[in-house]
Design a protein around this motif. Structure first.
Motif, PDB file in Angstrom:
ATOM      1  N   LYS A 165      34.030  35.012  47.303  1.00  0.00           N
ATOM      2  CA  LYS A 165      34.214  33.988  46.840  1.00  0.00           C
ATOM      3  C   LYS A 165      34.971  34.214  45.604  1.00  0.00           C
ATOM      4  O   LYS A 165      35.925  33.315  45.138  1.00  0.00           O
ATOM      5  CB  LYS A 165      33.278  33.093  46.689  1.00  0.00           C
ATOM      6  CG  LYS A 165      32.354  32.681  47.767  1.00  0.00           C
ATOM      7  CD  LYS A 165      31.008  32.067  47.625  1.00  0.00           C
ATOM      8  CE  LYS A 165      30.442  31.963  48.895  1.00  0.00           C
ATOM      9  NZ  LYS A 165      29.121  31.183  48.458  1.00  0.00           N
ATOM     10  N   VAL A 166      34.880  35.203  44.842  1.00  0.00           N
ATOM     11  CA  VAL A 166      35.433  35.414  43.299  1.00  0.00           C
ATOM     12  C   VAL A 166      35.905  36.656  43.150  1.00  0.00           C
ATOM     13  O   VAL A 166      35.257  37.963  43.658  1.00  0.00           O
ATOM     14  CB  VAL A 166      34.425  35.352  42.379  1.00  0.00           C
ATOM     15  CG1 VAL A 166      34.862  35.424  40.790  1.00  0.00           C
ATOM     16  CG2 VAL A 166      33.796  33.865  42.341  1.00  0.00           C
ATOM     17  N   ILE A 167      37.008  37.032  42.678  1.00  0.00           N
ATOM     18  CA  ILE A 167      37.521  38.292  42.291  1.00  0.00           C
ATOM     19  C   ILE A 167      38.018  38.381  41.121  1.00  0.00           C
ATOM     20  O   ILE A 167      38.706  37.505  40.497  1.00  0.00           O
ATOM     21  CB  ILE A 167      38.917  38.386  42.988  1.00  0.00           C
ATOM     22  CG1 ILE A 167      38.840  38.404  44.732  1.00  0.00           C
ATOM     23  CG2 ILE A 167      39.967  39.746  42.810  1.00  0.00           C
ATOM     24  CD1 ILE A 167      40.232  38.212  45.500  1.00  0.00           C
ATOM     25  N   VAL A 168      37.357  39.321  40.222  1.00  0.00           N
ATOM     26  CA  VAL A 168      37.567  39.540  38.908  1.00  0.00           C
ATOM     27  C   VAL A 168      38.508  40.498  38.826  1.00  0.00           C
ATOM     28  O   VAL A 168      38.609  41.814  39.029  1.00  0.00           O
ATOM     29  CB  VAL A 168      36.254  40.017  38.226  1.00  0.00           C
ATOM     30  CG1 VAL A 168      36.526  40.178  36.678  1.00  0.00           C
ATOM     31  CG2 VAL A 168      35.105  38.942  38.536  1.00  0.00           C
ATOM     32  N   ALA A 169      39.820  39.884  38.188  1.00  0.00           N
ATOM     33  CA  ALA A 169      40.981  41.075  37.903  1.00  0.00           C
ATOM     34  C   ALA A 169      41.095  41.515  36.477  1.00  0.00           C
ATOM     35  O   ALA A 169      42.024  42.218  36.219  1.00  0.00           O
ATOM     36  CB  ALA A 169      42.140  40.209  38.285  1.00  0.00           C
ATOM     37  N   LEU A 225      40.457  36.125  35.371  1.00  0.00           N
ATOM     38  CA  LEU A 225      41.180  37.036  34.391  1.00  0.00           C
ATOM     39  C   LEU A 225      40.692  37.044  33.034  1.00  0.00           C
ATOM     40  O   LEU A 225      40.632  35.608  32.460  1.00  0.00           O
ATOM     41  CB  LEU A 225      42.595  37.127  34.478  1.00  0.00           C
ATOM     42  CG  LEU A 225      43.271  38.160  33.440  1.00  0.00           C
ATOM     43  CD1 LEU A 225      43.295  39.514  33.997  1.00  0.00           C
ATOM     44  CD2 LEU A 225      44.681  37.683  33.272  1.00  0.00           C
ATOM     45  N   THR A 226      40.036  38.066  32.346  1.00  0.00           N
ATOM     46  CA  THR A 226      39.634  37.924  30.970  1.00  0.00           C
ATOM     47  C   THR A 226      40.292  38.852  30.357  1.00  0.00           C
ATOM     48  O   THR A 226      40.801  40.136  30.710  1.00  0.00           O
ATOM     49  CB  THR A 226      38.172  38.170  31.090  1.00  0.00           C
ATOM     50  OG1 THR A 226      37.863  39.346  31.393  1.00  0.00           O
ATOM     51  CG2 THR A 226      37.307  37.215  31.341  1.00  0.00           C
ATOM     52  N   THR A 227      40.805  38.999  28.959  1.00  0.00           N
ATOM     53  CA  THR A 227      41.397  39.920  28.391  1.00  0.00           C
ATOM     54  C   THR A 227      40.680  39.970  26.916  1.00  0.00           C
ATOM     55  O   THR A 227      39.589  39.221  26.561  1.00  0.00           O
ATOM     56  CB  THR A 227      42.958  39.207  28.192  1.00  0.00           C
ATOM     57  OG1 THR A 227      42.768  37.921  27.178  1.00  0.00           O
ATOM     58  CG2 THR A 227      43.500  39.137  29.423  1.00  0.00           C
ATOM     59  N   ARG A 228      41.312  40.998  26.266  1.00  0.00           N
ATOM     60  CA  ARG A 228      40.824  40.926  24.759  1.00  0.00           C
ATOM     61  C   ARG A 228      41.823  40.302  23.688  1.00  0.00           C
ATOM     62  O   ARG A 228      42.791  39.720  24.226  1.00  0.00           O
ATOM     63  CB  ARG A 228      40.597  42.709  24.360  1.00  0.00           C
ATOM     64  CG  ARG A 228      39.865  43.354  25.038  1.00  0.00           C
ATOM     65  CD  ARG A 228      38.692  43.134  25.196  1.00  0.00           C
ATOM     66  NE  ARG A 228      37.880  43.218  23.596  1.00  0.00           N
ATOM     67  CZ  ARG A 228      36.941  44.224  23.524  1.00  0.00           C
ATOM     68  NH1 ARG A 228      36.673  45.104  24.453  1.00  0.00           N
ATOM     69  NH2 ARG A 228      36.586  44.630  22.092  1.00  0.00           N
ATOM     70  N   HIS A 242      49.060  45.022  33.575  1.00  0.00           N
ATOM     71  CA  HIS A 242      48.297  44.612  34.475  1.00  0.00           C
ATOM     72  C   HIS A 242      48.219  42.912  34.225  1.00  0.00           C
ATOM     73  O   HIS A 242      47.989  42.317  35.294  1.00  0.00           O
ATOM     74  CB  HIS A 242      46.894  45.068  34.250  1.00  0.00           C
ATOM     75  CG  HIS A 242      45.986  44.584  35.207  1.00  0.00           C
ATOM     76  ND1 HIS A 242      45.991  44.726  36.566  1.00  0.00           N
ATOM     77  CD2 HIS A 242      45.048  44.029  34.983  1.00  0.00           C
ATOM     78  CE1 HIS A 242      44.871  44.227  37.207  1.00  0.00           C
ATOM     79  NE2 HIS A 242      44.302  43.622  36.106  1.00  0.00           N
ATOM     80  N   ILE A 243      48.057  42.549  33.020  1.00  0.00           N
ATOM     81  CA  ILE A 243      47.896  41.193  32.527  1.00  0.00           C
ATOM     82  C   ILE A 243      48.957  40.254  33.187  1.00  0.00           C
ATOM     83  O   ILE A 243      48.776  39.256  33.732  1.00  0.00           O
ATOM     84  CB  ILE A 243      47.710  40.918  31.358  1.00  0.00           C
ATOM     85  CG1 ILE A 243      46.175  41.493  30.857  1.00  0.00           C
ATOM     86  CG2 ILE A 243      47.673  39.454  30.738  1.00  0.00           C
ATOM     87  CD1 ILE A 243      46.212  41.679  29.256  1.00  0.00           C
ATOM     88  N   ALA A 244      50.412  40.869  32.946  1.00  0.00           N
ATOM     89  CA  ALA A 244      51.483  40.176  33.335  1.00  0.00           C
ATOM     90  C   ALA A 244      51.551  40.133  34.884  1.00  0.00           C
ATOM     91  O   ALA A 244      52.009  39.021  35.329  1.00  0.00           O
ATOM     92  CB  ALA A 244      52.613  40.887  32.621  1.00  0.00           C
ATOM     93  N   SER A 245      50.985  40.998  35.601  1.00  0.00           N
ATOM     94  CA  SER A 245      51.028  41.142  36.898  1.00  0.00           C
ATOM     95  C   SER A 245      50.206  39.945  37.542  1.00  0.00           C
ATOM     96  O   SER A 245      50.602  39.081  38.291  1.00  0.00           O
ATOM     97  CB  SER A 245      50.744  42.491  37.481  1.00  0.00           C
ATOM     98  OG  SER A 245      50.741  42.417  38.781  1.00  0.00           O
TER      99      SER A 245
END
Length: 254
Positions: A2-6, A87-90, A164-167
């Motif tokens: 159900k969930v994919i953490v990218a 998607l989570t980022t710093r 990776h984030i941009a993708s």
């Protein structure tokens, strides 16, 4: 599924893992990828992936996160077309780089890790697997005989992070993607997943790579330690037997 953490490693994946478990999801994370599904990942790295492979690997869980799954988020999303992507980022690439290097420093500075990765069967297989992953995920150079994680320069790592984030942002459909900021707490996450907000404080896991030490609680790492201890006992027994034999020969010669 159900969930994919990218999210890349050191972008709050352990916190997000905990959040998903609190919300009732079963989560496949790093330890499962590295040990239970290692053979499948080896085949993917060597020969390429297919939707059927990922469906077979993760049809029994609700969510997937951690390395190397984050890198193959798009292929996993194809295998599970109804799964949502988070998607989570710093705050910026420099903060991520500092945190990532600290994680690696904690791991590579441990003598127990070095002994297990170099002198146990499970450790050597795991070390070689990690080396292959590192070349794909982080463009790591070839490793020395007793090095199990040698990173490339900062510019390459920051580029990997940005790309990776941009993708993810450019290739994932907007209605399927949540760019999640942990400072916003439960509300956007629960709204995106259609879950009621839990009556719990929002968690914060793996601060400054603190979970490196708890890796020994994972079954794969426990197996390495058992193999190392058995090896020490066997070598000690052989050495003792050789000493006794040598002393007997000396006494007989005298």
């Amino acid at each position: 599924m159900k969930v994919i953490v990218a999210s890349m490693s050191k972008c709050g994946t352990k916190t997000l893992h905990k959040c998903l478990e609190i919300l009732g999801y079963t989560v496949a994370d790093f330890d499962r990828h590295a040990f239970r599904d290692r053979e499948e990942w080896e085949n993917i790295l060597l020969y390429g992936s297919s939707s059927e492979q990922f469906y077979k690997m993760y049809r029994d869980v609700d969510a997937v996160c951690g390395a190397p799954a984050f890198y193959f988020w798009e292929e996993i999303a194809t295998a599970f077309p109804d799964a949502k992507v988070i998607l989570t980022t710093r705050n910026d690439e420099y903060e991520w780089l500092k945190s990532f290097r600290e994680l690696i420093r904690r791991g590579t500075s441990s003598w127990m890790f070095r002994l297990c990765f170099n002198f146990t069967p499970t450790g050597r297989r795991t070390r070689d697997h990690f080396r292959r992953l590192d070349r794909v995920l982080y463009a790591c150079p070839p490793q020395g005989l007793f090095r199990w994680h040698y990173l490339p320069n900062d510019e390459i790592l920051r580029r990997r992070y940005r790309e990776h984030i941009a993708s993810v942002v450019s290739r994932c459909d907007d209605e399927r993607l949540l760019q999640f900021d942990f400072r916003d707490g439960w509300k956007p996450l629960c709204g995106f997943l259609g879950k009621p907000m839990p009556d719990q404080v929002f968690p914060h896991e793996n601060k400054k790579g603190a979970l490196v030490g708890s890796a020994w609680d994972l079954e794969g790492f426990k197996k390495m330690k058992r193999e190392l201890y058995v090896g020490v006992v066997v070598i000690s027994a052989i050495a003792s037997a050789c000493c006794v034999h040598l002393l007997n020969k000396i006494q007989m010669a005298g």
